[in-house]
Design a protein around this motif. Structure first.
Motif, PDB file in Angstrom:
ATOM      1  N   THR A  92       0.841  -1.191   0.000  1.00  0.00           N
ATOM      2  CA  THR A  92       0.000   0.000   0.000  1.00  0.00           C
ATOM      3  C   THR A  92       0.874   1.237   0.000  1.00  0.00           C
ATOM      4  O   THR A  92       0.617   2.204  -0.711  1.00  0.00           O
ATOM      5  N   LEU A  93       1.943   1.171   0.786  1.00  0.00           N
ATOM      6  CA  LEU A  93       2.847   2.310   0.804  1.00  0.00           C
ATOM      7  C   LEU A  93       3.507   2.510  -0.545  1.00  0.00           C
ATOM      8  O   LEU A  93       3.822   3.624  -0.943  1.00  0.00           O
ATOM      9  N   ALA A  99     -11.567  13.214   9.646  1.00  0.00           N
ATOM     10  CA  ALA A  99     -12.282  12.968   8.393  1.00  0.00           C
ATOM     11  C   ALA A  99     -11.608  13.676   7.221  1.00  0.00           C
ATOM     12  O   ALA A  99     -11.448  13.116   6.136  1.00  0.00           O
ATOM     13  N   ALA A 100     -11.152  14.909   7.469  1.00  0.00           N
ATOM     14  CA  ALA A 100     -10.555  15.684   6.375  1.00  0.00           C
ATOM     15  C   ALA A 100      -9.142  15.214   6.056  1.00  0.00           C
ATOM     16  O   ALA A 100      -8.664  15.395   4.937  1.00  0.00           O
ATOM     17  N   GLY A 101      -8.475  14.593   7.019  1.00  0.00           N
ATOM     18  CA  GLY A 101      -7.086  14.182   6.811  1.00  0.00           C
ATOM     19  C   GLY A 101      -6.947  12.674   6.687  1.00  0.00           C
ATOM     20  O   GLY A 101      -7.224  12.094   5.617  1.00  0.00           O
ATOM     21  N   PRO A 102      -6.568  11.986   7.774  1.00  0.00           N
ATOM     22  CA  PRO A 102      -6.281  10.550   7.699  1.00  0.00           C
ATOM     23  C   PRO A 102      -7.402   9.679   7.124  1.00  0.00           C
ATOM     24  O   PRO A 102      -7.132   8.711   6.419  1.00  0.00           O
ATOM     25  N   ASP A 134      -7.490  10.212   3.432  1.00  0.00           N
ATOM     26  CA  ASP A 134      -6.272   9.656   2.833  1.00  0.00           C
ATOM     27  C   ASP A 134      -6.188   8.135   2.982  1.00  0.00           C
ATOM     28  O   ASP A 134      -5.160   7.526   2.666  1.00  0.00           O
ATOM     29  N   GLY A 135      -7.234   7.532   3.563  1.00  0.00           N
ATOM     30  CA  GLY A 135      -7.278   6.072   3.657  1.00  0.00           C
ATOM     31  C   GLY A 135      -6.379   5.491   4.730  1.00  0.00           C
ATOM     32  O   GLY A 135      -5.991   4.324   4.662  1.00  0.00           O
ATOM     33  N   THR A 180      -5.860   1.471   8.867  1.00  0.00           N
ATOM     34  CA  THR A 180      -5.657   0.591   7.712  1.00  0.00           C
ATOM     35  C   THR A 180      -4.182   0.176   7.664  1.00  0.00           C
ATOM     36  O   THR A 180      -3.338   0.790   8.326  1.00  0.00           O
ATOM     37  N   PRO A 181      -3.846  -0.836   6.856  1.00  0.00           N
ATOM     38  CA  PRO A 181      -2.433  -1.240   6.782  1.00  0.00           C
ATOM     39  C   PRO A 181      -1.505  -0.068   6.456  1.00  0.00           C
ATOM     40  O   PRO A 181      -0.448   0.072   7.073  1.00  0.00           O
ATOM     41  N   SER A 182      -1.887   0.790   5.532  1.00  0.00           N
ATOM     42  CA  SER A 182      -0.974   1.890   5.202  1.00  0.00           C
ATOM     43  C   SER A 182      -0.955   2.951   6.296  1.00  0.00           C
ATOM     44  O   SER A 182      -0.012   3.725   6.404  1.00  0.00           O
TER      45      SER A 182
END
Ligand SMILES: C[S@@+](CC[C@H](N)C(=O)[O-])C[C@H]1O[C@@H](n2cnc3c(N)ncnc32)[C@H](O)[C@@H]1O
Ligand code: SF4
Length: 480
Positions: free
Chosen positions: A21-22, A429-432, A435-436, A448-450
């Motif tokens: 993912t990274l 909500a607006a950031g992380p 960005d998933g 999440t994994p990433s």
């Protein structure tokens, strides 16, 4: 600035998705998240500790802790001596080749142990006991024996306790390891960092693979239950290839645990790091590549990832606790043995007692003068308020188990999660989330994994003190 995917990592297996993912993370995303931030070995972090907390306040906390006589303790002893200083070192150390300095220190440490035990009354049960440094094996065999005897006289180290020591292979003998086993130590952690000769030269730490392997094998023969190896990524001159070779060498030793620390460059706090030319340090993106080299190799070799930067073999207690989401974290790192209170002994040691953090002085002369006057050598501390306790629970769960559980926090702290954290949820909500890096799933948030590598950034959103900090002066190392 490019938005192109970073061709960072080879994917080792279909479900080890963190590095893959990274690999597709856009460069600008990594750049946005690479900023100074705490490592959250505590919340609030040590920068909030203040000198309005001293001996008298500590005694009150100890008196309160003494009331719960049956509750287990964690005990940390700081042994700060090293013969030479590694340029990267961020720990509180005293460099001396004069052994009498350590001998005097031990006399005072014995006094501090007795004072502490007296203040804790009948509270003696220890489930986590750790000698850290500096270099604890700077001590001679009789000194190690006497120190352990002093602890055993005042405290009951429980059967099954985690009894651990940090070891610099360059100065540790098989005899010392054999004695430690005899004294009941069951965990040992070896400092390695990187085996590449050029890197070792650049950080003033020459340590051959052969020497490390011999001591490692001796520890195995002696039957230590868990052997850890420390690596650091982000050191000068490291390349993905050369560091990959070091990691391969470590994988071939098969330690039960590995800590792969991100190099924390804080020359404004640790003057020795000024010897490292910042131009020789890898950038944030290159650091992620280096971490990718670590992660790919350990995952492919059957290790599981623990928290942000640790790996463990599946049989190891830490791996089992991580799978069951039972991990805890304190100043000694990740642990499976939660103790309600943690007491620290020796210069600079940090404790966590009855709702307050407490840190000893870093100066030997003050340490001695305080103990001479029968004062606890406390330099600073911090009493947590209800908001701190709530945020501490949230951040610890995030850092250890990669989740936030609103219903649990609402039940424990009597809040309405969405109302209490309205501002933080907006930022999340607006950031992380956008960005998933973290997702809301029914009753909980899951990293999440990433997001795992950037979990410090997620925690920072919930850090009230960090939000209130207006000074631009450098305090923390970078998050990547
Ligand atoms: C206090 S040292 C004790 C171990 C022992 N003295 C040795 O060097 O082998 C514990 C670990 O902290 C880590 N460490 C020290 N300075 C660091 C820094 N600036 N950034 C990241 N990790 C660091 C190293 O991995 C080291 O092995
Ligand atoms: S890394 Fe270990 S040996 Fe090197 S200076 Fe720090 S504590 Fe001492």
């Amino acid at each position: 600035m490019s938005d192109a995917p970073l061709p960072l990592y080879r994917r080792p297996s279909p479900d080890t998705s963190v590095s893959s993912t990274l690999a597709s993370a856009p460069l600008d995303l990594l750049r946005r998240y690479d900023k100074p931030g705490p490592r959250y070995t505590s919340y609030p972090t040590a920068v909030e500790f203040h000198d309005g907390f001293g001996d008298a306040e500590y005694r009150q906390r100890l008196a309160e802790a003494a009331q719960s006589a049956a509750d287990p303790l964690s005990l940390y002893i700081h042994l700060p001596f090293c013969r030479e200083r590694c340029s990267f070192c961020g720990c509180m150390v005293i460099i001396t080749k004069k052994h009498e300095v350590a001998a005097r220190y031990l006399d005072f440490l014995h006094r501090e142990i007795t004072m502490l035990a007296d203040s804790l009354g009948g509270r003696r049960q220890v489930v986590q006991y750790h000698w850290g440094g500096g270099t604890p094996t700077y001590l001679t065999l009789p000194e190690m024996e006497a120190l352990h005897a002093a602890v055993a006289q005042s405290f009951d180290v429980q059967p099954g306790a985690e009894v651990a020591i940090e070891v610099d292979p360059r100065v540790t003998t098989t005899e010392q390891l054999a004695l430690l086993r005899q004294l009941g130590f069951n965990r040992v952690s070896f400092g390695v960092q990187d085996f590449t000769p050029e890197v070792q030269e650049a950080v003033n730490r020459i340590q051959s693979e052969d020497l490390t392997r011999r001591l490692f094998d001796a520890a195995r023969r002696l039957g230590f239950e868990s052997i850890n190896i420390d690596l650091i990524y982000g050191l000068p001159l490291q390349t993905r290839e050369s560091f990959g070779r070091s990691v391969d060498a470590v994988v071939s030793m098969r330690p039960d645990r590995v800590a792969a620390y991100s190099y924390a460059h804080v020359p404004w706090i640790r003057g020795n790091q000024k010897r490292i030319d910042p131009a020789m340090l890898p950038t944030g993106e290159r650091k992620l590549e280096l971490f990718g080299a670590v992660m790919d190799r350990f995952l492919a070799a059957g290790y599981v990832q623990i928290g942000m930067d640790h790996f463990a073999l599946p049989h190891d207690e830490l791996a089992r606790a991580a799978a069951a989401r039972r991990l805890h974290r304190n100043f000694m790192g990740y642990t499976t043995k939660p103790a309600t209170d943690m007491v620290g002994l020796g210069v600079s040691a940090i404790g966590d007692v009855a709702g307050a953090f407490v840190q000893n002085t870093k100066k030997l002369s003050t340490y001695y003068a305080d103990l001479d006057a029968r004062r606890f050598p406390v330099e600073r501390g911090y009493l947590l308020d209800p908001d701190d306790r709530l945020r501490r629970a949230l951040i610890t769960e995030l850092m250890c188990n990669f989740r936030i559980e609103p219903p649990a926090l609402e039940g424990r702290f009597g809040i309405s999660f969405d109302d209490y954290f309205a501002a933080e949820l907006g930022e999340l909500a607006a950031g992380p989330m956008a960005d998933g890096l973290i997702e809301r799933q029914d009753q909980r948030f899951e990293v999440t994994p990433s997001g795992r590598l950037l979990v410090r950034n997620i925690a920072m959103i919930f850090d009230r003190h960090l939000r209130a900090r207006t000074s631009q002066a450098p305090v923390f190392s970078r998050t990547i």
